[in-house]
Design an enzyme around this catalytic site. Sequence first.
Site, PDB file in Angstrom:
ATOM      1  N   HIS A 293      92.080  -2.600  -0.063  1.00  0.00           N
ATOM      2  CA  HIS A 293      92.736  -2.127   1.263  1.00  0.00           C
ATOM      3  C   HIS A 293      91.800  -1.656   2.447  1.00  0.00           C
ATOM      4  O   HIS A 293      92.278  -1.078   3.379  1.00  0.00           O
ATOM      5  CB  HIS A 293      93.605  -0.676   0.820  1.00  0.00           C
ATOM      6  CG  HIS A 293      92.968   0.290   0.381  1.00  0.00           C
ATOM      7  ND1 HIS A 293      92.909   0.377  -1.008  1.00  0.00           N
ATOM      8  CD2 HIS A 293      92.360   1.425   0.486  1.00  0.00           C
ATOM      9  CE1 HIS A 293      91.988   1.437  -1.715  1.00  0.00           C
ATOM     10  NE2 HIS A 293      91.926   1.916  -0.570  1.00  0.00           N
TER      11      HIS A 293
ATOM     12  N   ASP B 120      86.384   2.967  -3.555  1.00  0.00           N
ATOM     13  CA  ASP B 120      86.828   1.916  -2.832  1.00  0.00           C
ATOM     14  C   ASP B 120      85.830   1.002  -2.861  1.00  0.00           C
ATOM     15  O   ASP B 120      84.577   0.892  -2.990  1.00  0.00           O
ATOM     16  CB  ASP B 120      86.745   2.447  -1.155  1.00  0.00           C
ATOM     17  CG  ASP B 120      87.654   3.375  -0.715  1.00  0.00           C
ATOM     18  OD1 ASP B 120      88.867   2.732  -0.789  1.00  0.00           O
ATOM     19  OD2 ASP B 120      87.475   4.354  -0.191  1.00  0.00           O
TER      20      ASP B 120
ATOM     21  N   HIS C  16      88.898   8.218  -6.901  1.00  0.00           N
ATOM     22  CA  HIS C  16      89.148   6.859  -5.759  1.00  0.00           C
ATOM     23  C   HIS C  16      87.734   6.143  -5.450  1.00  0.00           C
ATOM     24  O   HIS C  16      87.258   6.712  -4.620  1.00  0.00           O
ATOM     25  CB  HIS C  16      89.893   7.352  -4.645  1.00  0.00           C
ATOM     26  CG  HIS C  16      90.356   6.420  -3.974  1.00  0.00           C
ATOM     27  ND1 HIS C  16      91.620   5.475  -3.965  1.00  0.00           N
ATOM     28  CD2 HIS C  16      89.971   5.986  -2.605  1.00  0.00           C
ATOM     29  CE1 HIS C  16      91.797   4.531  -3.072  1.00  0.00           C
ATOM     30  NE2 HIS C  16      91.013   4.740  -2.215  1.00  0.00           N
TER      31      HIS C  16
ATOM     32  N   ASP D  81      96.371   4.328  -1.497  1.00  0.00           N
ATOM     33  CA  ASP D  81      95.871   4.396  -0.243  1.00  0.00           C
ATOM     34  C   ASP D  81      96.108   3.262   0.517  1.00  0.00           C
ATOM     35  O   ASP D  81      95.685   3.353   1.822  1.00  0.00           O
ATOM     36  CB  ASP D  81      94.191   4.445  -0.631  1.00  0.00           C
ATOM     37  CG  ASP D  81      93.480   4.995   0.593  1.00  0.00           C
ATOM     38  OD1 ASP D  81      93.956   5.931   1.350  1.00  0.00           O
ATOM     39  OD2 ASP D  81      92.288   4.604   0.645  1.00  0.00           O
TER      40      ASP D  81
END
Length: 1028
Positions: free
Chosen positions: A419, A37, A35, A150
């Site tokens: 996000h 970001d 993951h 997420d």
Amino acid sequence: MIFLISIAVLCCCCLSNGLTDENKPIQTFVIPHSHMDVGWVYTIQESMRAYAANVYTSVTEELSKAKDRRFIAVEQEFFRLWWDTVATDSHKRQVRQLVKEGRLEFIIGGQVMHDEAVTDLDDQILQMTEGHGFLYETFGVRPQFSWHVDPFGASATTPVLFALAGFNGHLISRIDYDLKDTMQKNKNLQFVWRGSPSLKSQQEIFTHTMDQFSYCTPSYLPFSNSSGFYWNGVALFPDPPKDGVYPNMSLPVTKETVHAYAQTMVENIKQRAEWFRTNHVLWPWGCDKQFYNSSVQFNNMDPLMKYINQNSKEFGVTVQYATLSEYFQAMYQSNLTWDVRGSEDFLPYSTEPYQAWTGFYASRNVLKGVARQASSQLHAAETLFTLYRISYPDGPVTKDWALDKLKALRWAVSEVQHHDGITGTESPKVADMYLQHLMQAMMGVKELQSALFLLPHRLDKPSFLSSHYQRKGVDQELEQHIIIYNPLAWNITTIINITVTSLYAAVFDDEGHAVPAQIQRSAQSNVTNDLFIVVELRGLQHRKYLIRFSQTTCSRSPKCSWTYKAKGVLFARRNIKDWRKTGRRLLPVINECYKLMFDQDTNLLHSITYLSQEKTPVMMTQDFWEYHANGDVKEGPISDNYVFSANGSAVRAYKAVEMEIIPGKIVSEIRQYFYREEGDKDYAYSIITRVPECFGSSVRCLRLEQTYSLGPLQLNTEVVLRTSSSLKNNRTLYTDDNGYQMMKRPYRKFTNNTLARNYFPMVRAAYIEDNVSRLVLVSDRAHGVSSQDNGQLEVMLHRRLWNNLAWNLGYNLTLNDSSVVRPTLWMMLGSISATATHQREGIELQHRPVVMVIDQPLNQVRQSFVHEEKPWQEREPRSNSPAQSVVLPPNLHLLSLSIPGWNYCANHDVHLSHLHAGKDLHSEPDYDRVLLRIMHLFEEGEDPELSKPVTINLKEVLQGIGEVKVLEERSLTGTSDITHLQRWKWKTVDKLETNEKTCWRCGNDAFTVTISPKEIRTFFVHFSSKNI
């Protein structure tokens, strides 16, 4: 981003041997992922340097060593940066082979994993289109599954868009903790989601909800204090360690540890299996910032999985590396019948009783506003460039230069949809990064717009700057030229505002006719004035205007009467403590739609009467209130970037109010200034309300434009605009899902945190209504909104917070935002039928006319923008007249008109053959393919007329641009021919047949299409060679 959540000690709740009723072992799909970001705590550049580049380098190398290994790649921004700046030719060859074999799988395929609460429909589609275009052009692949693990809550719009893009499966994770617990117990984590009440089963999609462990592998090991199954440890910033030893690396898998690892993994697999209906378990292996050292990851997991499989009878479990598509394929082949979820979303989202993630709806208001402005500017520039390319294919504005400018803004707008981007939940330096990328790209596109406006014709012919506007002997400092462009495919009459320094001005259109205008002192400055101009524009049309200033009052010319000089009346400051008797001295402000009454005893709005209805006044006040937040975790729940947790009910944010009313002939303006203390010199908040006058039947007098000023706020305050009315809405609210559809939000009571859990995201619109009237607010950016009392609509506009939670302090996520914000809302009041066009109003607010002030000589413009290979005079334009207007029916919206530039063949088989032949498709963009999207704005049954399907002939609609030769219908992101798109059909309990499309083309004409309620139709358009 992930919060560490305390998890109960694992327990095995299934049969002792782990076998199902069919006596089959649990089949476990181990899905390796990282993951990553695109922002949050660290900037893009910092993440690339510390770990992100290493993820793709090491994964590529490790997958190539063993055929059974797999990996899913999600966010495309990091991959594209790696592909363009880091990957070697050898890496690229390996990646192409891994993708071809299905062992490296691209999931979602957008630039980012976009937020679902505060993102706009336009931008969600944009970031997906950008990622999908790159993947299809480069690898010939089209993502079919999502991995939305997420985003902070799940919108009902997202599954609709994914279905329109051709997806077969959707995966979510963050939903209310108590709801997820119930769904786990009832084995309802998987369902078929019909996100649109109008499209119904037409765009349904199978949806998998992650269980309580979410997208991360359990980090708890009963035999070690290290971080679970993350043998590569924790990423280091700013640089990877030179010796390759990272903090918190887990114990290696050895003969001594393999059984303990296996027991922990199997117990977790069995616990998860209890929450699902099949014996297939999705086991995500990864978490934030993982697999930067894939060698140590796979070299430990390989022997662990081998050990479990060798003892599968004992464990009752088998394990295998898998991609997400392999898991969904197994679910599809299970042939079960699934429950149906309608158009309900999963918003808001809470993780604990006092952790309602509703604060981020309003966090970083400035960033939210700039992101939407950038999106609007991009839309306008895309349509302008498309029109220019069709009319002047060899024009002086170089196509490569223009496309580069557009690509930069596409990238920046896509990036901020992450996000932890537009949500405002990032660290200050990352917020600054997003703003910098947006502002730089916006400057480039503004430069492009200037070129497209000023250089559309032959340079050997007079420019409008040297036309009949300019007269000999006229001081050029007393003239100003402006160009106004309507980026919408509707005819509009509206009022635009230009800031000027002169007190006297006359305005003329491009035919030399005087234009109605009004001038008055600016609200924000004592040395500038606001010049309001009434403009009429057809769809996708731009017009030129001349402003002629005068140093003295213009009294003799009849054209002077066209510009009205408005003067204000100032009312004395009123203190709250003196509000004993109110409503006795009311001042009316009236236009053809409304009578607004203002109370001289309070300087607040008193009531509004909608004059086309029964003329019964709706009692209404508007003012600012603030919630006080707790900053000490020892004292109770806190508010932060994400969470809203008020320390009690809201209190008035002011003690005194001043008011000024400026009556006008174009617009009347009411200025209200709110003072924190009675004796303060400077106001803390303001409301500027503009009440437009009607011109004929074109101007929408129903629209009251309000602009607010807030900040800097006091620390640990969250300020709301509270509109209190006499409407009896029973605290039921309606808000939009991403600007696509409206959601009913009944007020709900909870054991804890009822106030915060009744806040909802408002991206474009919100309203309350009773049996007679509806009060609508449409917004230029996202906010949080709630109806905490009957007849009340409150919008959270700004937040400034600090707390001592170690996690927030460590990552600098306390939201000490000291900025001044100036958001805009349009307010409408009327019958339900009169306010049915609120979606169109939201679009008109988002895409207001582009106003360009010309403040440099034409020769400088030529030097800045013309990149010529030969003199322009030698080239004749292929169209002798500028593009005509494009006008759609009022219930259809031109969502996109652009030249993407992706160079792939629309025929899938041909495109794959080009890739396999090794053709370099990145060398020359395709400037001849135009991407067109049209959306039906209304729901089925929402309006007696506007909700009907609309049949249009696109060749006729677009004839003002050029002659349409070929029209191809495509999937939402353009990568699939819609006639060949076959999505999976799932069995549902209601046995409703899935009808992918009732009528792609209706009638015998190849250019005639019928667009039904809430449909978004996407086309590739090719124009005649005489145009392009």
